[in-house]
Design a protein around this motif. Structure first.
Motif, PDB file in Angstrom:
ATOM      1  N   GLU A  17       0.833  -1.210   0.000  1.00 53.55           N
ATOM      2  CA  GLU A  17       0.000   0.000   0.000  1.00 53.55           C
ATOM      3  C   GLU A  17       0.862   1.253   0.000  1.00 53.55           C
ATOM      4  O   GLU A  17       0.550   2.241  -0.664  1.00 53.55           O
ATOM      5  N   ASP A  18       1.976   1.208   0.770  1.00 54.45           N
ATOM      6  CA  ASP A  18       2.876   2.370   0.808  1.00 54.45           C
ATOM      7  C   ASP A  18       3.481   2.622  -0.572  1.00 54.45           C
ATOM      8  O   ASP A  18       3.601   3.767  -1.012  1.00 54.45           O
ATOM      9  N   ILE A  19       3.860   1.522  -1.260  1.00 51.70           N
ATOM     10  CA  ILE A  19       4.414   1.658  -2.616  1.00 51.70           C
ATOM     11  C   ILE A  19       3.375   2.264  -3.547  1.00 51.70           C
ATOM     12  O   ILE A  19       3.656   3.192  -4.313  1.00 51.70           O
ATOM     13  N   ASN A  20       2.148   1.730  -3.477  1.00 51.96           N
ATOM     14  CA  ASN A  20       1.073   2.238  -4.343  1.00 51.96           C
ATOM     15  C   ASN A  20       0.777   3.692  -4.049  1.00 51.96           C
ATOM     16  O   ASN A  20       0.515   4.486  -4.951  1.00 51.96           O
ATOM     17  N   THR A  21       0.812   4.063  -2.754  1.00 48.94           N
ATOM     18  CA  THR A  21       0.540   5.448  -2.384  1.00 48.94           C
ATOM     19  C   THR A  21       1.585   6.374  -2.982  1.00 48.94           C
ATOM     20  O   THR A  21       1.281   7.458  -3.478  1.00 48.94           O
ATOM     21  N   THR A  22       2.866   5.920  -2.937  1.00 49.51           N
ATOM     22  CA  THR A  22       3.938   6.734  -3.518  1.00 49.51           C
ATOM     23  C   THR A  22       3.691   6.976  -4.996  1.00 49.51           C
ATOM     24  O   THR A  22       3.836   8.087  -5.507  1.00 49.51           O
ATOM     25  N   HIS A  23       3.285   5.922  -5.708  1.00 55.31           N
ATOM     26  CA  HIS A  23       3.001   6.064  -7.135  1.00 55.31           C
ATOM     27  C   HIS A  23       1.795   6.962  -7.366  1.00 55.31           C
ATOM     28  O   HIS A  23       1.767   7.762  -8.290  1.00 55.31           O
ATOM     29  N   ASP A  24       0.769   6.821  -6.495  1.00 55.96           N
ATOM     30  CA  ASP A  24      -0.454   7.581  -6.691  1.00 55.96           C
ATOM     31  C   ASP A  24      -0.266   9.064  -6.425  1.00 55.96           C
ATOM     32  O   ASP A  24      -1.131   9.863  -6.746  1.00 55.96           O
ATOM     33  N   GLU A  25       0.863   9.443  -5.809  1.00 58.74           N
ATOM     34  CA  GLU A  25       1.142  10.855  -5.590  1.00 58.74           C
ATOM     35  C   GLU A  25       1.334  11.573  -6.920  1.00 58.74           C
ATOM     36  O   GLU A  25       1.204  12.778  -7.002  1.00 58.74           O
ATOM     37  N   ARG A  26       1.672  10.811  -7.961  1.00 58.40           N
ATOM     38  CA  ARG A  26       1.650  11.368  -9.318  1.00 58.40           C
ATOM     39  C   ARG A  26       0.184  11.476  -9.713  1.00 58.40           C
ATOM     40  O   ARG A  26      -0.487  10.484  -9.908  1.00 58.40           O
ATOM     41  N   ARG A  27      -0.291  12.657  -9.816  1.00 58.17           N
ATOM     42  CA  ARG A  27      -1.701  12.826 -10.116  1.00 58.17           C
ATOM     43  C   ARG A  27      -1.990  12.491 -11.573  1.00 58.17           C
ATOM     44  O   ARG A  27      -1.246  12.853 -12.472  1.00 58.17           O
ATOM     45  N   LEU A  28      -3.110  11.795 -11.786  1.00 59.91           N
ATOM     46  CA  LEU A  28      -3.519  11.407 -13.129  1.00 59.91           C
ATOM     47  C   LEU A  28      -3.668  12.630 -14.021  1.00 59.91           C
ATOM     48  O   LEU A  28      -3.313  12.603 -15.205  1.00 59.91           O
ATOM     49  N   LEU A  61       5.864   0.369 -19.519  1.00 60.82           N
ATOM     50  CA  LEU A  61       5.349  -0.998 -19.627  1.00 60.82           C
ATOM     51  C   LEU A  61       6.217  -2.029 -18.917  1.00 60.82           C
ATOM     52  O   LEU A  61       5.723  -3.095 -18.546  1.00 60.82           O
ATOM     53  N   ASP A  62       7.480  -1.740 -18.725  1.00 62.44           N
ATOM     54  CA  ASP A  62       8.383  -2.698 -18.094  1.00 62.44           C
ATOM     55  C   ASP A  62       9.445  -1.955 -17.297  1.00 62.44           C
ATOM     56  O   ASP A  62      10.429  -1.470 -17.887  1.00 62.44           O
ATOM     57  N   PRO A  63       9.252  -1.795 -15.970  1.00 61.62           N
ATOM     58  CA  PRO A  63       8.142  -2.318 -15.174  1.00 61.62           C
ATOM     59  C   PRO A  63       6.836  -1.575 -15.469  1.00 61.62           C
ATOM     60  O   PRO A  63       6.849  -0.466 -15.990  1.00 61.62           O
ATOM     61  N   MET A  64       5.738  -2.209 -15.083  1.00 68.23           N
ATOM     62  CA  MET A  64       4.423  -1.668 -15.377  1.00 68.23           C
ATOM     63  C   MET A  64       4.126  -0.471 -14.481  1.00 68.23           C
ATOM     64  O   MET A  64       4.248  -0.558 -13.260  1.00 68.23           O
ATOM     65  N   ASP A  65       3.751   0.637 -15.105  1.00 70.09           N
ATOM     66  CA  ASP A  65       3.388   1.826 -14.350  1.00 70.09           C
ATOM     67  C   ASP A  65       2.022   1.607 -13.691  1.00 70.09           C
ATOM     68  O   ASP A  65       1.054   1.251 -14.381  1.00 70.09           O
ATOM     69  N   PRO A  66       1.900   1.800 -12.380  1.00 67.62           N
ATOM     70  CA  PRO A  66       0.632   1.536 -11.691  1.00 67.62           C
ATOM     71  C   PRO A  66      -0.538   2.364 -12.220  1.00 67.62           C
ATOM     72  O   PRO A  66      -1.664   1.862 -12.321  1.00 67.62           O
TER      73      PRO A  66
END
Length: 510
Positions: free
Chosen positions: A76-87, A104-109
């Motif tokens: 969840e912490d990893i996902n949260t870090t990625h989600d800080e990049r706003r869509l 695509l490699d690695p896959m961007d969340p």
């Protein structure tokens, strides 16, 4: 009795000891099976040795549960870090501005999330379609467009349907078009084939632009539709689609499906092409002054229609606003076949259309047509073969998935399973890059895979082909008889369609 209960629990050391219901995928389940809590175990402890033994086992189970919780929290912490990049800040990259390099490699969340969202919009075409030949509405959408997303439990996507799309079923694609056995039906010569949707204000703010999305229906029942196609390339300009280069060719069956119409039928009075062009023109004008995107999705045969319509929109210049702003056009497709020759690929790329094709490496459809002359053949040989009527080339960027990497899926050779759209979305959810372990990222329920297939391993106890209307859509009348209820009439075409066609120079007498 207590010993009996505990001895039943002991063979399942991975079950959590918290009071929660068991589900094979870790989510909630309507089952009434409940695991006793630690306090319940303690109060029912037997003699000291038995109690000590059980306490030791439960302690180990608690440790395992805590370890899993720690792992989940780290994820969840990893996902949260990625989600800080706003869509809203990166949507252009996610929609192919730089051809998805590095995503695509690695896959961007965020890209994974976007692909699943548009894949669900394509899946909605199947979930809403009436396949039942015993229904007098077979071949239609089961819902009126105003309630489309809420009826499918997709209101949270934040889109509304602005127009339904229809095609004449006079085209020779029997595995795509469905017809009712009833003598009196909603339409004898048309099928519903998709929709145009627009993001609402709240979703627009989150996405960073007003998104116009087109979703095309494909076919999931059988794969013989590939054989139904003539597998013959012809100039795209031959069906009155503008193109300055006569050597730009596409598969004739796709082209006919997109451009044919039946003026004796209210639903197919206008071709799918005319419906798309007039609706895009209307929406781009309606939302002029806003930042816009046009995102087209489809699965299987719908992927081919998505690519054709993306070409058409850009070739006719409908993605250019009155003030000269260019609206980006992207195709996010699933399990799609080849559509045209290498000249079509080059023309599409020169128009700025971005295409990301998600495929399962074991699916036969993306390998067709063009089994012998395609993008994998040596360039010199392809140059010699480019004039042949069966020389094809894929467009855009390909994201390859492999269903053998998922621990949830059977190792089956069934081609329909390999082609299934829900399976593609499941594979996307677990894909983190080449060579990475398959780990579900969003918690999307794998049970969805078996909605219209028998692909999940049997020990997950999810019935195959489980999705259907309650009582197959039958209801009880006032006199106690089981009948098919009447449905509201589907809207056919907006009144201003002919007006927009005239402005586009495509009008004919209707």
């Amino acid at each position: 009795m207590a010993i009996s209960i505990y001895s039943t629990l002991l063979p399942f050391p991975k079950l959590s000891v918290s009071s929660r219901k068991y589900h094979p995928f870790g989510g909630s389940n309507p089952s009434n099976l409940t695991i006793p809590t630690t306090s319940t175990v303690c109060t029912k402890a037997l003699h000291s040795k038995t109690s000590d033994s059980l306490t030791s086992i439960i302690t180990e189970l608690e440790k395992e549960s805590l370890n899993k919780d720690d792992q989940n929290k780290r994820q969840e912490d990893i996902n949260t870090t990625h989600d800080e990049r706003r869509l809203s800040d990166v949507w252009r990259e996610l929609h192919g501005q730089d051809d998805w390099v590095g995503l695509l490699d690695p896959m961007d969340p965020l890209l994974r999330s976007e692909l699943i969202r548009y894949g669900e919009m394509a899946q909605a075409c199947y979930d809403a379609f009436d396949f039942d030949p015993f229904s007098k509405y077979c071949g239609s959408c089961r819902f009126v467009h105003r309630s489309f997303f809420p009826s499918l439990g997709m209101a949270h996507h934040g889109y509304y349907v602005s127009r339904y799309l229809f095609a004449t079923s006079n085209i020779n694609l029997p595995n795509f078009f469905k017809k009712s056995r009833w003598p009196k039906v909603w339409s004898k010569n048309a099928n519903w084939i998709g929709y145009v949707a627009v993001s609402d204000d709240e979703t627009t703010a989150r996405l960073g632009r007003r998104d116009i999305s087109i979703a095309w229906r494909g076919t999931v029942t059988r794969l013989e539709w590939i054989v139904d196609l003539m597998d013959f390339l012809k100039p795209i300009s031959g069906n009155k689609i503008p193109c300055p280069d006569p050597t730009v060719k596409v598969e004739s069956g796709f082209l006919d499906l997109y451009t044919d119409k039946d003026e004796t039928c209210r639903y197919s009075t206008f071709s799918a092409r005319e419906q798309i062009l007039t609706e895009i023109k209307r929406l781009v004008e309606k939302y002029s002054g806003e930042e816009l995107s046009i995102t087209i999705t489809g699965h299987s045969l719908g992927s081919a229609l998505a690519i054709l319509s993306a070409y058409d929109i850009t070739e006719t210049g409908l993605n250019v606003t009155a003030d000269g702003q260019v609206v980006p056009v992207s195709v996010l497709s699933f399990a799609g076949p080849r559509v045209g020759n290498v000249r079509f690929k080059e023309r599409l790329e020169s128009l700025g259309v971005k295409v990301l094709r998600v495929v399962n490496v074991h699916d036969v459809v993306p390998k067709s047509p063009g089994l012998f002359f395609n993008e994998h053949v040596a360039p010199r040989l392809m140059k010699l073969a480019e004039g042949l009527p069966w020389s094809y080339s894929h467009v855009g960027v390909q994201l390859e998935l492999d269903h053998k990497n998922s621990p949830f899926l059977k190792q089956t050779s069934d081609p329909v399973c390999a082609h299934n759209l829900e399976a593609h979305l499941h594979l996307l959810d677990g894909y983190h890059g080449k060579g990475h372990r398959f780990v579900l990222a969003s918690g999307r329920d794998p049970a969805l895979v078996n909605k219209a297939s028998d692909f999940l391993k049997d020990h997950y106890l999810v019935p195959p082909y489980w999705r259907q209307d309650e009582n197959k859509g039958m209801v009880r009348s006032k006199d106690g008889r089981w009948i098919q209820p009447e449905r509201p009439k589907l809207d056919d075409h907006p009144e201003d369609t002919h007006h927009h066609l005239k402005q586009l120079g495509l009008a004919s007498d209707h």
